[in-house]
Design an enzyme around this catalytic site. Structure first.
Site, PDB file in Angstrom:
ATOM      1  N   ASP A  48       0.835  -1.200   0.000  1.00 23.80           N
ATOM      2  CA  ASP A  48       0.000   0.000   0.000  1.00 23.80           C
ATOM      3  C   ASP A  48       0.870   1.250   0.000  1.00 23.80           C
ATOM      4  O   ASP A  48       1.880   1.323   0.713  1.00 23.80           O
ATOM      5  CB  ASP A  48      -0.907   0.027   1.236  1.00 23.80           C
ATOM      6  CG  ASP A  48      -1.668   1.333   1.316  1.00 23.80           C
ATOM      7  OD1 ASP A  48      -2.593   1.528   0.501  1.00 23.80           O
ATOM      8  OD2 ASP A  48      -1.329   2.180   2.172  1.00 23.80           O
ATOM      9  N   TYR A  53       2.686  10.092   0.481  1.00 21.23           N
ATOM     10  CA  TYR A  53       3.774   9.523   1.267  1.00 21.23           C
ATOM     11  C   TYR A  53       5.125   9.918   0.657  1.00 21.23           C
ATOM     12  O   TYR A  53       5.601   9.300  -0.297  1.00 21.23           O
ATOM     13  CB  TYR A  53       3.661   8.004   1.338  1.00 21.23           C
ATOM     14  CG  TYR A  53       2.378   7.492   1.970  1.00 21.23           C
ATOM     15  CD1 TYR A  53       1.583   8.303   2.774  1.00 21.23           C
ATOM     16  CD2 TYR A  53       1.957   6.185   1.761  1.00 21.23           C
ATOM     17  CE1 TYR A  53       0.417   7.826   3.339  1.00 21.23           C
ATOM     18  CE2 TYR A  53       0.789   5.699   2.339  1.00 21.23           C
ATOM     19  CZ  TYR A  53       0.024   6.526   3.111  1.00 21.23           C
ATOM     20  OH  TYR A  53      -1.133   6.054   3.677  1.00 21.23           O
ATOM     21  N   LYS A  79      -3.664   5.837  -3.622  1.00 24.71           N
ATOM     22  CA  LYS A  79      -4.738   6.741  -3.223  1.00 24.71           C
ATOM     23  C   LYS A  79      -4.800   7.952  -4.142  1.00 24.71           C
ATOM     24  O   LYS A  79      -3.819   8.295  -4.804  1.00 24.71           O
ATOM     25  CB  LYS A  79      -4.527   7.164  -1.763  1.00 24.71           C
ATOM     26  CG  LYS A  79      -4.390   5.947  -0.834  1.00 24.71           C
ATOM     27  CD  LYS A  79      -4.086   6.314   0.590  1.00 24.71           C
ATOM     28  CE  LYS A  79      -3.881   5.072   1.443  1.00 24.71           C
ATOM     29  NZ  LYS A  79      -2.587   4.412   1.187  1.00 24.71           N
ATOM     30  N   GLY A 228      -2.461   1.022  10.583  1.00 22.82           N
ATOM     31  CA  GLY A 228      -2.037   1.622  11.843  1.00 22.82           C
ATOM     32  C   GLY A 228      -2.287   0.734  13.045  1.00 22.82           C
ATOM     33  O   GLY A 228      -2.785   1.223  14.068  1.00 22.82           O
ATOM     34  N   ASN A 231      -1.215   1.974  16.429  1.00 23.47           N
ATOM     35  CA  ASN A 231      -1.642   3.328  16.784  1.00 23.47           C
ATOM     36  C   ASN A 231      -0.491   4.328  16.688  1.00 23.47           C
ATOM     37  O   ASN A 231      -0.172   5.031  17.642  1.00 23.47           O
ATOM     38  CB  ASN A 231      -2.304   3.366  18.162  1.00 23.47           C
ATOM     39  CG  ASN A 231      -3.700   2.757  18.150  1.00 23.47           C
ATOM     40  OD1 ASN A 231      -3.879   1.605  18.526  1.00 23.47           O
ATOM     41  ND2 ASN A 231      -4.674   3.523  17.693  1.00 23.47           N
ATOM     42  N   LEU A 235       1.982   1.058  20.403  1.00 25.92           N
ATOM     43  CA  LEU A 235       2.109  -0.361  20.759  1.00 25.92           C
ATOM     44  C   LEU A 235       3.133  -1.082  19.895  1.00 25.92           C
ATOM     45  O   LEU A 235       3.121  -2.306  19.812  1.00 25.92           O
ATOM     46  CB  LEU A 235       0.747  -1.066  20.621  1.00 25.92           C
ATOM     47  CG  LEU A 235      -0.414  -0.512  21.447  1.00 25.92           C
ATOM     48  CD1 LEU A 235      -1.649  -1.387  21.269  1.00 25.92           C
ATOM     49  CD2 LEU A 235      -0.049  -0.409  22.924  1.00 25.92           C
TER      50      LEU A 235
END
Length: 331
Positions: A48, A53, A79, A228, A231, A235
């Site tokens: 992806d 980006y 995208k 994600g 997060n 984590l």
């Protein structure tokens, strides 16, 4: 191709291309290409990316790394919704986390913007099609008072243009790529989507607010790409919570709650990273977990975490500790 067919073929683990676009820190060209090729060798088959980006850097590097690999051996998502421009040296550098100079991105959800964006993406990627095309970053939190106008243009221009591209075979599935669940609930009744990439909203750390979206996705047969999963770093480490959450510094309360996941997983002899990668896949709407990767070591870590056995008691203990929503689907 029947709706959702492209998403049924998605692997459990997909490669998130923002880090090789110099997200937060620079990655050399050779390291980026090595990372993508190592992911291929490790069995990762979906990649992806987005023009945003690194202002085209992620797509360019991905295209270079995959050149020579049979196109049927992997799938791509990218995208639309922004156009890339040369940056004026007199303008301040964008504060968006990408360590790239000389370029900037502007929102454009027009039909022409969609067509121009994808044409440029295909050129950078070195291909004539992508499997999944996503409309990037619509939503009230992103656009504020402009949200109603942006949503109207998305429904009237951008998404119909994407559907046209799908009918031409330039992409095989269309949807949204967002961090906001509310806008998905606004769009789904108005326009038939194949897929939603939801970043950071359906994770081990948080599920409750995204429950209506996830239920609606099941009802409407919309595949969810859970992005994600850490997060934005909270984590992601093996031994302690990270310093960021939602692409910003984590406050003390957020870090304290995250520490409870680490303490519980350590007591049960497992890792937060493994639980975070595997958890979303238990939901019937989720087709893949998209994990941002910037090095071969991170690829190896993600593959190990996805394959690691998890203790059956983990999910009940997380629920009992109020760290997992009572109704959440678990492996």
């Amino acid at each position: 191709m029947p709706r959702r067919e492209a998403t049924r073929r998605l692997p459990r683990l997909s490669f998130g291309g923002a880090p090789i676009g110099n997200l937060y820190a620079g990655v050399t060209e050779s390291d980026a290409i090595e990372t993508v090729q190592h992911a291929l060798q490790s069995g990762v088959r979906h990649f992806d990316t987005a023009p945003y980006y690194g202002y085209g850097l992620s797509e360019t590097r991905l295209g270079a790394a995959l050149a020579g690999t049979p196109r049927s051996d992997y799938s791509l998502s990218t995208k639309v919704g922004r156009l890339l421009l040369d940056a004026d040296a007199s303008q301040p550098a964008p504060d968006d986390g990408f360590a790239v100079s000389g370029r900037r991105a502007v929102f454009d959800y027009s039909r022409d913007g969609v067509m121009r964006s994808l044409e440029s993406s295909l050129r950078r990627l070195g291909t004539d099609h992508v499997e999944i095309l996503l409309l990037h970053d619509i939503g009230a939190l992103t656009h504020g008072v402009r949200h109603p106008a942006v949503l109207r243009q998305a429904l009237d221009e951008a998404l119909p243009a994407m559907a046209e591209l799908r009918s031409q075979g330039v992409c095989k599935a269309i949807g949204l790529g967002v961090n906001e669940q509310d806008v998905c609930l606004q769009v789904m009744p108005e326009f038939a989507l194949d897929v939603i990439m939801l970043a950071g909203r359906y994770t081990l750390f948080e599920q409750r607010h995204s429950a209506p979206l996830m239920a609606e996705a099941v009802q409407r047969n919309v595949a969810v790409m859970a992005a994600g999963p850490y997060n934005s770093g909270l984590l992601g480490a093996d031994d302690a919570p990270g310093a960021t959450y939602n692409y910003a510094p984590a406050d003390a309360a957020t870090r304290a709650r995250a520490q409870r996941y680490y303490d519980l997983c350590s007591r049960l002899g497992t890792t937060v990273g493994a639980a975070a990668l595997q958890f979303p896949l238990a939901h019937p709407a989720v087709a893949t977990v998209v994990c941002g990767l910037r090095s071969p070591d991170e690829v190896d870590s993600a593959v190990r975490r996805m394959q690691a056995p998890l203790p059956p008691a983990l999910w009940d203990e997380l629920r009992q500790s109020d760290l997992l929503d009572a109704s959440a689907s678990t492996p």
